[in-house]
Design an enzyme around this catalytic site. Structure first.
Site, PDB file in Angstrom:
ATOM      1  N   HIS A   4     -38.336  53.970   6.413  1.00  0.00           N
ATOM      2  CA  HIS A   4     -39.582  53.738   5.675  1.00  0.00           C
ATOM      3  C   HIS A   4     -39.643  52.310   5.150  1.00  0.00           C
ATOM      4  O   HIS A   4     -40.727  51.728   5.030  1.00  0.00           O
ATOM      5  CB  HIS A   4     -39.700  54.726   4.516  1.00  0.00           C
ATOM      6  CG  HIS A   4     -40.121  56.095   4.937  1.00  0.00           C
ATOM      7  ND1 HIS A   4     -41.107  56.823   4.297  1.00  0.00           N
ATOM      8  CD2 HIS A   4     -39.697  56.894   5.950  1.00  0.00           C
ATOM      9  CE1 HIS A   4     -41.264  57.999   4.894  1.00  0.00           C
ATOM     10  NE2 HIS A   4     -40.418  58.061   5.900  1.00  0.00           N
ATOM     11  N   ASP A   5     -38.491  51.746   4.837  1.00  0.00           N
ATOM     12  CA  ASP A   5     -38.451  50.368   4.363  1.00  0.00           C
ATOM     13  C   ASP A   5     -38.785  49.391   5.485  1.00  0.00           C
ATOM     14  O   ASP A   5     -39.635  48.505   5.330  1.00  0.00           O
ATOM     15  CB  ASP A   5     -37.070  50.053   3.793  1.00  0.00           C
ATOM     16  CG  ASP A   5     -36.961  48.626   3.278  1.00  0.00           C
ATOM     17  OD1 ASP A   5     -37.903  48.171   2.603  1.00  0.00           O
ATOM     18  OD2 ASP A   5     -35.944  47.967   3.549  1.00  0.00           O
ATOM     19  N   ASP A  12     -36.557  44.827   3.958  1.00  0.00           N
ATOM     20  CA  ASP A  12     -36.426  43.929   2.808  1.00  0.00           C
ATOM     21  C   ASP A  12     -36.333  44.662   1.474  1.00  0.00           C
ATOM     22  O   ASP A  12     -36.497  44.051   0.412  1.00  0.00           O
ATOM     23  CB  ASP A  12     -37.592  42.932   2.763  1.00  0.00           C
ATOM     24  CG  ASP A  12     -38.932  43.597   2.463  1.00  0.00           C
ATOM     25  OD1 ASP A  12     -39.006  44.850   2.504  1.00  0.00           O
ATOM     26  OD2 ASP A  12     -39.902  42.869   2.180  1.00  0.00           O
TER      27      ASP A  12
END
Length: 265
Positions: A4-5, A12
């Site tokens: 998901h990041d 980041d």
């Protein structure tokens, strides 16, 4: 969480940032509301920060924790190059636009992944992470109770599996608390059973079912099942390494956050 990041502004750690009075951050976007483990990442970061302050980014902690969690469940080890820096921008609207949804069809998934430089093979392999973990009913109950808005069931979902989910798990469309194994019977073991379930029309999400709608992805699923666990592990590791390189910030870009939930002042 690493997945998901990386799909929003690259890997980041922007998914870890808290919302403020003037900004709704990624973690409060609908696709991220059921993510867990923020407190664990914070604890790891505090231990690292105590030993070598200002050196290891939250983005690296998250990437390493993702790898180690897979290893813990019997999955593969892969190299995690470090040196990522943390982003300073986190917007819920961008998470909503970029993170693949459990309701996505094949075309949408293909576009989401292509936008990140990932191909259909990566789509199949990274979806294999659904072999571990759980989901809330809200991510799939439309398939059980109201698929086209007419009180109907998704015809692509195995009827026996659907009946079991209705009777024993998600007993109404409004259930937003019950959790369900994504890979029933082995949700704590990193194995090939997720793919076997897909071919039995027992993938939990619409996005799982979508993987069988393309001859390319369907055939790759079959190849994985006919192959060995070591082969799956090796291929999964390659795709995770590839994902972990998406739009990485280095040099003077971004920062090394002191606390993962807060951008440095």
């Amino acid at each position: 969480m690493h997945f998901h990041d990386c799909f929003v502004r690259g890997c980041d750690a922007s998914v870890l940032v808290n919302s403020t009075s003037s900004n709704t951050a990624e973690k409060d976007a609908t696709p991220n509301l059921t993510l867990r483990g923020f407190d664990f990442i914070d604890r790891v970061k505090s231990l690292v920060e105590a030993q070598c302050p200002g050196v290891v980014s939250c983005a690296d902690v998250l990437a390493l924790a993702a790898r180690d969690s897979v290893v813990t469940t019997g999955g593969p080890f892969w190299n995690v190059p470090t040196g990522r820096r943390d982003g300073v921008i986190s917007k819920s609207s961008e998470a909503l636009a970029s993170i693949p949804s459990p309701f996505s069809n094949f075309t949408t998934l293909q576009t989401n992944f292509a936008n990140q430089g990932l191909n259909l093979k990566d789509l199949v392999l990274l979806s294999g992470a659904h072999t571990i973990g759980v989901s809330h009913c809200t991510s799939f109950t439309n398939r059980l109770y109201n698929f086209t808005g007419k009180g109907d069931q998704d015809p692509d979902l195995d009827s026996e599996y659907a009946a079991n989910l209705k009777a024993k798990k998600c007993k109404s469309l409004s259930d937003n608390t019950t959790i369900v194994e994504m890979d029933p019977g082995s949700h704590r073991t990193f194995d090939l059973s997720y793919y076997a379930l897909l071919l039995k029309r027992r993938g939990l999400f619409q996005s799982d079912s979508a993987l069988t709608k393309s001859s390319t992805t369907y055939n790759y699923i079959k190849q994985l099942i006919q192959g060995s666990s070591p082969n799956f592990h090796a291929e999964f590791a390659k795709s995770m390494e590839k994902m972990g390189r998406i739009n990485v910030k280095t040099g003077s870009s971004g920062e090394i956050r002191k606390h993962c939930a807060v951008v440095n002042s």
